[in-house]
Design a protein around this motif. Structure first.
Motif, PDB file in Angstrom:
ATOM      1  N   LEU A  88      42.112  39.086  86.086  1.00 23.85           N
ATOM      2  CA  LEU A  88      41.323  39.306  87.163  1.00 23.85           C
ATOM      3  C   LEU A  88      40.654  40.564  86.828  1.00 23.85           C
ATOM      4  O   LEU A  88      41.087  41.566  86.500  1.00 23.85           O
ATOM      5  CB  LEU A  88      42.203  39.337  88.497  1.00 23.85           C
ATOM      6  CG  LEU A  88      41.616  39.784  89.762  1.00 23.85           C
ATOM      7  CD1 LEU A  88      40.548  38.875  90.159  1.00 23.85           C
ATOM      8  CD2 LEU A  88      42.593  39.935  90.769  1.00 23.85           C
ATOM      9  N   PHE A  89      39.230  40.280  86.661  1.00 20.24           N
ATOM     10  CA  PHE A  89      38.114  41.754  86.546  1.00 20.24           C
ATOM     11  C   PHE A  89      37.416  41.795  87.870  1.00 20.24           C
ATOM     12  O   PHE A  89      37.131  40.746  88.581  1.00 20.24           O
ATOM     13  CB  PHE A  89      37.137  41.268  85.803  1.00 20.24           C
ATOM     14  CG  PHE A  89      37.763  40.776  84.064  1.00 20.24           C
ATOM     15  CD1 PHE A  89      39.076  41.050  83.713  1.00 20.24           C
ATOM     16  CD2 PHE A  89      37.297  40.047  83.097  1.00 20.24           C
ATOM     17  CE1 PHE A  89      39.598  40.624  82.708  1.00 20.24           C
ATOM     18  CE2 PHE A  89      37.384  39.645  81.992  1.00 20.24           C
ATOM     19  CZ  PHE A  89      38.764  40.086  81.884  1.00 20.24           C
ATOM     20  N   THR A  90      37.407  43.060  88.197  1.00 13.91           N
ATOM     21  CA  THR A  90      36.269  43.408  89.375  1.00 13.91           C
ATOM     22  C   THR A  90      35.418  44.404  88.933  1.00 13.91           C
ATOM     23  O   THR A  90      35.499  45.042  87.817  1.00 13.91           O
ATOM     24  CB  THR A  90      37.003  43.692  90.560  1.00 13.91           C
ATOM     25  OG1 THR A  90      36.252  43.488  91.693  1.00 13.91           O
ATOM     26  CG2 THR A  90      37.821  44.988  90.444  1.00 13.91           C
ATOM     27  N   LYS A 130      43.515  53.667  85.616  1.00 16.21           N
ATOM     28  CA  LYS A 130      44.277  53.261  84.651  1.00 16.21           C
ATOM     29  C   LYS A 130      45.383  53.758  84.330  1.00 16.21           C
ATOM     30  O   LYS A 130      46.415  53.358  84.279  1.00 16.21           O
ATOM     31  CB  LYS A 130      43.405  53.197  83.261  1.00 16.21           C
ATOM     32  CG  LYS A 130      44.095  52.388  81.953  1.00 16.21           C
ATOM     33  CD  LYS A 130      43.113  52.715  80.838  1.00 16.21           C
ATOM     34  CE  LYS A 130      43.879  52.011  79.789  1.00 16.21           C
ATOM     35  NZ  LYS A 130      42.835  51.811  78.449  1.00 16.21           N
ATOM     36  N   GLU A 131      45.486  55.170  84.496  1.00 10.60           N
ATOM     37  CA  GLU A 131      46.812  55.965  84.250  1.00 10.60           C
ATOM     38  C   GLU A 131      47.682  55.604  85.411  1.00 10.60           C
ATOM     39  O   GLU A 131      49.026  55.869  85.184  1.00 10.60           O
ATOM     40  CB  GLU A 131      46.588  57.499  84.281  1.00 10.60           C
ATOM     41  CG  GLU A 131      45.686  57.906  82.919  1.00 10.60           C
ATOM     42  CD  GLU A 131      45.077  59.165  83.324  1.00 10.60           C
ATOM     43  OE1 GLU A 131      45.183  59.950  84.354  1.00 10.60           O
ATOM     44  OE2 GLU A 131      44.578  59.876  82.370  1.00 10.60           O
ATOM     45  N   TYR A 176      32.450  48.596  81.160  1.00 12.01           N
ATOM     46  CA  TYR A 176      31.197  48.998  81.698  1.00 12.01           C
ATOM     47  C   TYR A 176      30.451  47.691  81.684  1.00 12.01           C
ATOM     48  O   TYR A 176      30.412  46.876  80.747  1.00 12.01           O
ATOM     49  CB  TYR A 176      30.582  49.867  80.630  1.00 12.01           C
ATOM     50  CG  TYR A 176      29.147  50.181  81.238  1.00 12.01           C
ATOM     51  CD1 TYR A 176      28.941  51.031  82.324  1.00 12.01           C
ATOM     52  CD2 TYR A 176      27.930  49.337  80.813  1.00 12.01           C
ATOM     53  CE1 TYR A 176      27.603  51.222  82.563  1.00 12.01           C
ATOM     54  CE2 TYR A 176      26.687  49.613  81.082  1.00 12.01           C
ATOM     55  CZ  TYR A 176      26.451  50.480  82.213  1.00 12.01           C
ATOM     56  OH  TYR A 176      25.190  50.833  82.517  1.00 12.01           O
ATOM     57  N   SER A 177      29.759  47.275  82.898  1.00 11.71           N
ATOM     58  CA  SER A 177      28.976  46.180  83.048  1.00 11.71           C
ATOM     59  C   SER A 177      27.551  46.613  83.194  1.00 11.71           C
ATOM     60  O   SER A 177      27.051  47.187  84.261  1.00 11.71           O
ATOM     61  CB  SER A 177      29.648  45.333  84.140  1.00 11.71           C
ATOM     62  OG  SER A 177      28.767  44.473  84.686  1.00 11.71           O
ATOM     63  N   ILE A 235      38.536  46.809  85.350  1.00 15.35           N
ATOM     64  CA  ILE A 235      37.591  47.292  86.517  1.00 15.35           C
ATOM     65  C   ILE A 235      36.500  47.853  85.625  1.00 15.35           C
ATOM     66  O   ILE A 235      36.568  48.478  84.643  1.00 15.35           O
ATOM     67  CB  ILE A 235      38.301  48.669  87.274  1.00 15.35           C
ATOM     68  CG1 ILE A 235      39.104  48.149  87.976  1.00 15.35           C
ATOM     69  CG2 ILE A 235      36.961  49.369  88.144  1.00 15.35           C
ATOM     70  CD1 ILE A 235      39.864  49.565  89.039  1.00 15.35           C
ATOM     71  N   HIS A 236      35.197  47.311  86.043  1.00 13.92           N
ATOM     72  CA  HIS A 236      34.106  47.637  85.277  1.00 13.92           C
ATOM     73  C   HIS A 236      33.122  48.653  86.198  1.00 13.92           C
ATOM     74  O   HIS A 236      33.207  48.356  87.150  1.00 13.92           O
ATOM     75  CB  HIS A 236      33.044  46.261  85.193  1.00 13.92           C
ATOM     76  CG  HIS A 236      33.703  45.509  84.061  1.00 13.92           C
ATOM     77  ND1 HIS A 236      34.527  44.577  84.107  1.00 13.92           N
ATOM     78  CD2 HIS A 236      33.571  45.265  82.572  1.00 13.92           C
ATOM     79  CE1 HIS A 236      34.895  43.804  83.137  1.00 13.92           C
ATOM     80  NE2 HIS A 236      34.421  44.404  82.190  1.00 13.92           N
TER      81      HIS A 236
END
Length: 297
Positions: A73-75, A135-136, A145-146, A112-113
């Motif tokens: 899952l990417f957002t 992330k931590e 990055y998008s 997450i981008h």
């Protein structure tokens, strides 16, 4: 569906992924359930969305939360839909990440981008710090990055991102030389967005304000021979081109049609383009493309 190594992340992603923008525009939950359920059953394992894609995150969470282990899952964050504050204000970014997790009904996403963040903002460092802290804290496994063009060049050069999402298709080839090779050197996973150029060549006319207008205009000049073929043939050729570009791991395609996933998968039955077919498209681009034909967000 063939899978590819997604950079240094250790994920193995399906060549075709699902882009969640279109379902956020008034698609009902039953249709989304049928669409995404059948796609996952057929081998798709990448779902890409963003917090500004209307109801997309909420719909994905509603119909797929129970299958969270079946897909990556990417957002994206950075366009603070519904919030009257600066899109790139760090505290707001943190809030939108939390809101995305709530909408998606998950404790974490895989990537997450930053969503089309400018080079100026990137250089300040605050927004990158927000993603690193997420992330931590386990809210995301990886950060990405998008975007396109010079901002993407800078983002890649920082070396902090695990994933790179960029526009890439027969009408948008800047990334083939400008960014993807360097991103690959740095071990980043590569996602191609808009991989079939919004199928703009099938439209007789396109309004200047339409999302596909720039591609439609470019394709009028590029005049690839295969675009004169049957739509299924031309779309297959276009999609296979994007996936043939060295370094690309997955191409995300959006749709509201529950049957489209299987149709898209069938377009790849011939495999990638031959070296000759690929060179012909690249050569035509080099002959016709103008200096201002940069990557389109």
């Amino acid at each position: 569906m063939e899978q590819r190594e997604f950079g240094r992340t250790g994920m193995k992603v399906s060549m075709l992924g699902f882009g969640g923008a279109e379902i956020g525009r008034g698609t009902d939950a039953l249709a989304v359930d049928k669409l995404l359920g059948s796609a996952l059953d057929a081998g798709l394992n990448v779902i890409d969305t963003a917090e500004c894609y209307g109801e997309s995150e909420e719909l994905i969470g509603r119909v797929l939360a129970h299958r969270r282990q079946d897909y990556y899952l990417f957002t994206k964050c950075g366009h603070a839909s519904g919030m009257e504050l600066d899109d790139w204000e760090p505290k707001l970014l943190e809030k939108t990440i939390d809101r995305s997790l709530q909408r998606l009904q998950t404790d974490y996403v895989d990537v997450i981008h930053l969503h089309s963040c400018s080079e100026e903002i990137l250089r300040q460092g605050d927004v990158i710090g927000v993603l690193q802290r997420a992330k931590e804290k386990g809210k995301t496994r990886f950060i990405g990055y998008s975007g396109d063009s010079t901002a993407a060049v800078y983002a890649i050069a920082t070396g902090v991102f695990d994933s790179f999402e960029t526009s890439l298709n027969i009408a948008d080839q800047e990334a083939v030389e400008l960014t993807i090779p360097e991103a690959k050197k740095k071990g980043m996973g590569i996602i191609a967005k808009r991989p079939v150029a919004n199928v703009a060549w099938t439209k007789e006319n396109v309004d200047r304000n339409d999302y596909a207008y720039s591609y439609w205009k470019r394709l009028q000049e590029l005049e690839y021979e295969f675009l004169r073929d049957d739509v299924s043939v031309s779309v297959s050729q276009a999609l296979r081109f994007t996936l043939t570009v060295p370094g690309v791991d997955t191409a995300i395609v959006g749709t509201q049609n529950p049957d489209r996933w299987r149709q898209n998968a069938a377009l790849l039955e011939k495999g990638l383009l031959s070296a000759e077919e690929y060179r012909a498209i690249r050569q035509r681009w080099h002959e016709i493309a103008k200096s201002d034909w940069i990557g389109l967000t």
